[in-house]
Write a protein that holds these residues in place. Structure first.
Motif, mmCIF file in Angstrom:
data_model
loop_
_atom_site.group_PDB
_atom_site.id
_atom_site.type_symbol
_atom_site.label_atom_id
_atom_site.label_comp_id
_atom_site.label_asym_id
_atom_site.label_seq_id
_atom_site.Cartn_x
_atom_site.Cartn_y
_atom_site.Cartn_z
ATOM 1 N N ASP A 183 0.970 -1.760 -0.099
ATOM 2 C CA ASP A 183 0.028 -0.147 -0.110
ATOM 3 C C ASP A 183 0.809 0.523 0.583
ATOM 4 O O ASP A 183 0.878 1.840 -0.008
ATOM 5 N N LYS A 184 2.212 1.371 -0.021
ATOM 6 C CA LYS A 184 3.139 2.756 0.181
ATOM 7 C C LYS A 184 3.816 2.511 -1.469
ATOM 8 O O LYS A 184 4.012 2.003 -2.061
ATOM 9 N N ASN A 185 2.959 4.032 -2.112
ATOM 10 C CA ASN A 185 3.660 4.772 -2.665
ATOM 11 C C ASN A 185 3.892 6.088 -3.671
ATOM 12 O O ASN A 185 3.774 6.790 -4.150
ATOM 13 N N ILE A 186 5.148 6.457 -2.015
ATOM 14 C CA ILE A 186 5.708 7.496 -1.789
ATOM 15 C C ILE A 186 6.611 7.158 -0.837
ATOM 16 O O ILE A 186 6.004 6.835 0.340
ATOM 17 N N TYR A 187 7.568 7.833 -1.640
ATOM 18 C CA TYR A 187 9.321 8.000 -0.675
ATOM 19 C C TYR A 187 9.712 9.345 -0.765
ATOM 20 O O TYR A 187 9.347 9.532 -1.940
ATOM 21 N N LEU A 188 10.331 10.199 0.070
ATOM 22 C CA LEU A 188 11.065 10.913 0.030
ATOM 23 C C LEU A 188 12.479 10.552 0.828
ATOM 24 O O LEU A 188 12.282 10.054 2.282
ATOM 25 N N PHE A 189 13.415 10.634 0.383
ATOM 26 C CA PHE A 189 14.974 10.641 0.856
ATOM 27 C C PHE A 189 15.574 12.044 0.565
ATOM 28 O O PHE A 189 15.176 12.961 -0.234
ATOM 29 N N ASN A 190 16.677 12.714 1.729
ATOM 30 C CA ASN A 190 17.578 13.492 1.562
ATOM 31 C C ASN A 190 18.800 12.254 0.863
ATOM 32 O O ASN A 190 19.530 12.163 1.659
ATOM 33 N N VAL A 191 18.964 12.703 -0.492
ATOM 34 C CA VAL A 191 19.656 11.531 -0.951
ATOM 35 C C VAL A 191 21.906 12.258 -1.177
ATOM 36 O O VAL A 191 22.220 11.983 -0.760
ATOM 37 N N ALA A 192 22.239 13.430 -0.335
ATOM 38 C CA ALA A 192 22.807 14.055 0.139
ATOM 39 C C ALA A 192 23.218 13.367 1.679
ATOM 40 O O ALA A 192 24.510 13.117 1.616
ATOM 41 N N GLU A 193 22.462 13.470 1.774
ATOM 42 C CA GLU A 193 23.188 12.669 3.821
ATOM 43 C C GLU A 193 22.596 11.105 3.239
ATOM 44 O O GLU A 193 23.511 10.171 4.172
ATOM 45 N N ASP A 194 21.878 10.145 2.598
ATOM 46 C CA ASP A 194 21.106 8.923 2.632
ATOM 47 C C ASP A 194 21.620 8.613 0.557
ATOM 48 O O ASP A 194 20.465 8.856 0.370
ATOM 49 N N PRO A 195 22.510 8.764 0.604
ATOM 50 C CA PRO A 195 22.659 8.079 -0.707
ATOM 51 C C PRO A 195 22.245 6.650 -0.457
ATOM 52 O O PRO A 195 21.561 6.394 -2.276
ATOM 53 N N GLU A 196 22.069 5.610 0.078
ATOM 54 C CA GLU A 196 21.641 4.800 -0.323
ATOM 55 C C GLU A 196 20.033 4.520 0.058
ATOM 56 O O GLU A 196 19.516 3.291 -0.385
ATOM 57 N N GLU A 197 19.186 5.891 0.466
ATOM 58 C CA GLU A 197 17.995 5.949 0.432
ATOM 59 C C GLU A 197 17.626 4.787 1.557
ATOM 60 O O GLU A 197 16.431 3.922 0.769
ATOM 61 N N ARG A 198 18.225 4.319 2.563
ATOM 62 C CA ARG A 198 17.810 3.968 3.472
ATOM 63 C C ARG A 198 16.456 4.858 4.504
ATOM 64 O O ARG A 198 15.723 3.728 5.204
ATOM 65 N N ASN A 199 16.517 5.346 4.700
ATOM 66 C CA ASN A 199 15.660 6.596 6.059
ATOM 67 C C ASN A 199 14.357 7.473 5.186
ATOM 68 O O ASN A 199 15.042 8.500 4.117
ATOM 69 N N ASP A 200 13.239 6.749 5.410
ATOM 70 C CA ASP A 200 11.899 7.663 4.760
ATOM 71 C C ASP A 200 12.032 8.841 4.790
ATOM 72 O O ASP A 200 11.367 8.508 6.734
ATOM 73 N N LEU A 201 11.507 9.911 4.560
ATOM 74 C CA LEU A 201 11.019 11.443 5.034
ATOM 75 C C LEU A 201 10.275 11.578 4.820
ATOM 76 O O LEU A 201 9.588 12.654 5.466
ATOM 77 N N THR A 202 8.907 10.632 3.940
ATOM 78 C CA THR A 202 7.488 10.945 4.193
ATOM 79 C C THR A 202 6.780 11.136 5.675
ATOM 80 O O THR A 202 6.177 12.589 5.042
ATOM 81 N N ASP A 203 6.831 11.351 6.394
ATOM 82 C CA ASP A 203 6.200 11.608 7.759
ATOM 83 C C ASP A 203 7.180 12.031 8.024
ATOM 84 O O ASP A 203 6.199 13.128 9.065
ATOM 85 N N SER A 204 8.662 12.653 7.878
ATOM 86 C CA SER A 204 9.019 13.299 9.116
ATOM 87 C C SER A 204 9.192 14.586 8.525
ATOM 88 O O SER A 204 8.929 15.719 8.762
ATOM 89 N N HIS A 205 8.777 15.221 6.696
ATOM 90 C CA HIS A 205 8.787 15.909 6.523
ATOM 91 C C HIS A 205 7.862 16.541 5.366
ATOM 92 O O HIS A 205 7.793 16.332 4.266
ATOM 93 N N PRO A 206 6.790 16.574 5.852
ATOM 94 C CA PRO A 206 5.442 16.511 4.865
ATOM 95 C C PRO A 206 5.586 18.167 4.241
ATOM 96 O O PRO A 206 4.953 18.264 3.240
ATOM 97 N N ASP A 207 6.376 19.185 5.352
ATOM 98 C CA ASP A 207 5.492 20.244 4.245
ATOM 99 C C ASP A 207 7.440 20.627 2.735
ATOM 100 O O ASP A 207 6.743 20.353 1.874
ATOM 101 N N VAL A 208 7.957 19.173 2.848
ATOM 102 C CA VAL A 208 9.039 19.061 1.840
ATOM 103 C C VAL A 208 7.576 17.966 0.684
ATOM 104 O O VAL A 208 8.049 18.592 -0.552
ATOM 105 N N VAL A 209 7.299 17.331 1.116
ATOM 106 C CA VAL A 209 6.515 16.634 0.234
ATOM 107 C C VAL A 209 5.084 16.682 -0.064
ATOM 108 O O VAL A 209 5.228 17.500 -1.225
ATOM 109 N N ASN A 210 4.801 17.783 0.302
ATOM 110 C CA ASN A 210 3.347 18.489 -0.279
ATOM 111 C C ASN A 210 4.430 19.757 -1.545
ATOM 112 O O ASN A 210 4.199 19.910 -2.848
ATOM 113 N N PHE A 211 5.305 20.746 -1.107
ATOM 114 C CA PHE A 211 6.127 21.338 -1.789
ATOM 115 C C PHE A 211 6.295 20.837 -3.615
ATOM 116 O O PHE A 211 6.602 21.208 -4.091
#
Length: 250
Positions: A183-211
């Motif tokens: 049921d998951k269809n959205i991911y947000l990553f900070n690829v500079a800090e997390d180039p391996e894309e292991r830390n999903d920021l979708t819930d912790s950065h809602p403003d960035v997601v909406n932007f």
């Protein structure tokens, strides 16, 4: 490959063209790893995905025209920037392009003029799940980067981390697939800090997601509609002397 490139450079030197030559050696996408064809460790995903293992490019720019050799550049750049960069370097003035002149960024490591990349928006790709937003339909396969952040929506494709191959395994090891929840269809990553894309920021950065969803919605609104023409059997090379080429006559 080393021998072939060496032959090219030797010919350029012997013909007197080397001092006015720039060689660009780069990849077009990440390796396809599911069938053991390559490896993107430690990055996630591979060819046909929008994880870093599929879209991150590396390259070498070499030649006497570079006055500051040895520069290592990690700035944001898109393949469309090559045209503007090389045209400017050759003394031209491209117009009506989406690319940026990246020469100073490449040779001096100054800040890149590029701030965003739209990887894709494909409303014809099979959707995944229900949209998690009213701003942009997150069931649609799409990917977009703004500065250090990257958002992915819809179906993700291969989403694992294939470990580095070893001599003992005789090739690429079995993929370490994380299996994104159905049921998951959205991911947000900070690829500079997390180039391996292991830390999903979708819930912790809602403003960035909406932007970023707003930017995707704007790109989709302004884009030319997706069109996949029907297959045409007349393109078969067997009908044209075994040659791939134009086949439509009218």
């Amino acid at each position: 490959m080393d021998e072939g490139i060496g032959n090219i450079t030797d010919t350029l030197k012997s013909s007197g063209l080397w001092n006015n030559t720039l060689i660009v050696f780069t990849n077009d996408n990440g390796a396809y790893i599911q069938l053991g064809g390559g490896n993107n460790a430690p990055l996630r995903g591979g060819k046909y995905t929008y994880f870093e293992g599929g879209v991150k490019g590396v390259g070498i720019v070499s030649g006497p025209v570079i006055k500051t050799p040895g520069v290592v550049n990690h700035q944001l750049m898109h393949v469309s920037d090559w045209f503007s960069t090389l045209t400017h370097l050759a003394g031209g003035s491209p117009y009506g392009t989406d690319g940026f002149d990246m020469w100073k960024s490449i040779t001096l490591n100054v800040e890149s003029p590029r701030k965003e990349i739209i990887f894709n928006i494909d409303p014809m790709f099979p959707p995944k799940g229900e949209s998690k937003s009213t701003i942009f339909n997150t069931s649609i396969q799409a990917a977009y980067r703004y500065k250090d952040y990257k958002i992915l929506t819809g179906a993700f494709g291969y989403d694992g981390w294939a470990p580095e191959p070893s001599l003992a395994s005789g090739g690429v090891n079995p993929a370490d697939t994380m299996k994104t929840p159905l049921d998951k269809n959205i991911y947000l990553f900070n690829v500079a800090e997390d180039p391996e894309e292991r830390n999903d920021l979708t819930d912790s950065h809602p403003d960035v997601v909406n932007f970023m969803l707003k930017r995707l919605a704007q790109w989709q609104k302004d884009s030319v509609p997706v069109f996949y023409p029907q297959d045409d059997e007349n393109c078969n090379p067997a009908l044209h002397g075994g040659i791939w080429g134009p086949w439509v006559t009218s």
